[in-house]
Design a protein around this motif. Structure first.
Motif, short mmCIF file in Angstrom:
data_model
loop_
_atom_site.label_atom_id
_atom_site.label_comp_id
_atom_site.label_asym_id
_atom_site.label_seq_id
_atom_site.Cartn_x
_atom_site.Cartn_y
_atom_site.Cartn_z
N ASP A 158 0.87 -1.35 0.08
CA ASP A 158 0.05 -0.14 0.06
C ASP A 158 0.74 1.36 0.10
O ASP A 158 1.81 1.40 0.48
CB ASP A 158 -0.93 0.05 1.25
N PRO A 159 0.72 2.34 -0.91
CA PRO A 159 1.63 3.42 -0.92
C PRO A 159 1.66 4.15 0.44
O PRO A 159 2.59 4.97 0.88
CB PRO A 159 0.69 4.28 -1.87
N ARG A 160 0.77 3.84 1.44
CA ARG A 160 0.84 4.70 2.92
C ARG A 160 2.13 3.96 3.60
O ARG A 160 2.71 4.34 4.28
CB ARG A 160 -0.17 4.53 3.70
N VAL A 161 2.17 2.51 3.13
CA VAL A 161 3.42 1.83 3.75
C VAL A 161 4.62 1.73 2.99
O VAL A 161 5.45 1.96 3.28
CB VAL A 161 2.72 0.32 4.15
N SER A 162 4.23 1.56 1.69
CA SER A 162 5.64 1.74 0.51
C SER A 162 5.36 2.68 -0.39
O SER A 162 4.87 2.57 -1.36
CB SER A 162 5.70 0.15 0.06
#
Length: 313
Positions: free
Chosen positions: A221-225
């Motif tokens: 997920d872009p929030r994480v990666s």
């Protein structure tokens, strides 16, 4: 590599690297974790106030002399499981010195008790407050390692073409990222190949805490990666990376993809630098980084929003 950097690298290799082993890495989250307080020299140099935002402590450092219309929000690293440590205060001190900036240091919640969505809730409230209280300020986000990854994730979400008006507060006027953790999936085989030369990081431990940090989200997920998100529309971004840091391969991919998407990203790689080498502030390499960052911040207040725009290297 200068002699000082060489000595520091050797000393780091004498210390145990708990992130190399998943078993040892698991123990980090079960031990008491206490944030290092601002050292006395910072308290003498800066006026320090403590507040609470979204239930989390936030320290604000303001110059005792003349201030400029600049706010720098700094997010500390530590694989999303470790608290702020003394070398990170040295980084903060160096960033603030000579710029006239107000520096805001939020202590976001750590895994395993907290997750990325908790950090986004905190930062949404904090960034909105900064914009409301200091509307004339240029607002920069900075961070090291995991904190730099979180700073980039905030900018990615705030810069997205799908960003709401509320989310646009997350978009800073610029980013300074020191050895950022941009892809917590840790699936790039080049990282594993670099592991032996990295005194501080390990793929297996990072995978563990990246998964914990994601919470209910997928690790891609872009929030994480954030390197896997939409990279167009990012603000001017400066990345300072060590060549002996196993994050380097993913950082190079991120920089290339962001540039291809039209975002102004400058990547400076210090060939023999270790992970977050700027924390060793005595080294000539670190001093050159801080000079560049301080000059970029000063220039931004003198010539407007286009000053210091990033460029390819």
């Amino acid at each position: 590599m200068t002699a000082l950097m060489r000595v520091a690298d050797r000393l780091l290799h004498l210390q145990p690297n708990v992130l190399r082993s998943r078993t040892e890495a698991e123990k980090i989250g079960t031990r008491p974790r206490v944030a290092a307080p601002p050292p006395r020299r910072l308290r003498r140099r800066w006026r320090i106030d403590e507040d609470v935002v979204d239930g989390r402590p936030v320290l604000t450092l303001a110059p005792r002399g003349t201030t400029r219309d600049v706010t720098l929000v700094y997010l500390h690293g530590g694989a999303y499981v470790n608290e702020l440590v003394a070398p990170q205060w040295r980084i903060i001190d160096e960033l603030a010195r000579g710029t006239g900036a107000t520096v805001v240091v939020p202590r976001y919640g750590l895994a395993p008790e907290h997750h990325v969505d908790d950090a986004f809730a905190l930062m949404s409230e904090l960034m909105a407050g900064v914009r409301r209280e200091r509307p004339a300020d240029r607002v920069f986000l900075a961070g090291d390692s995991a904190g730099a990854g979180l700073a980039l994730a905030l900018a990615v979400e705030g810069s997205s073409s799908r960003a709401t008006a509320a989310r646009s507060d997350l978009r800073p006027d610029g980013l300074f990222l020191f050895s950022p953790w941009v892809d917590v999936t840790m699936t790039n085989p080049a990282a594993r190949r670099m592991e032996a030369g990295d005194a501080m990081l390990g793929v297996d431990g990072l995978r563990l805490w990246g998964r914990e940090w994601a919470g209910t989200r997928d690790v891609d997920d872009p929030r994480v990666s954030p390197a896997l998100g939409e990279l167009s529309g990012l603000p001017p971004t400066w990345v300072y990376q060590g060549g002996r840091d196993l994050f380097l391969p993913d950082v190079e991919i991120f920089a290339g993809n962001a540039r291809a998407a039209g975002s102004p990203v400058t990547l400076r790689v210090f060939e023999d630098g270790f992970h977050v080498f700027v924390g060793f502030t005595l080294a000539a390499e670190s001093r050159s980084v801080f000079r560049e960052v301080r000059e970029t911040i000063r220039r931004s207040t003198m010539t407007g929003p286009e000053a210091g725009r990033g460029h390819e290297q």
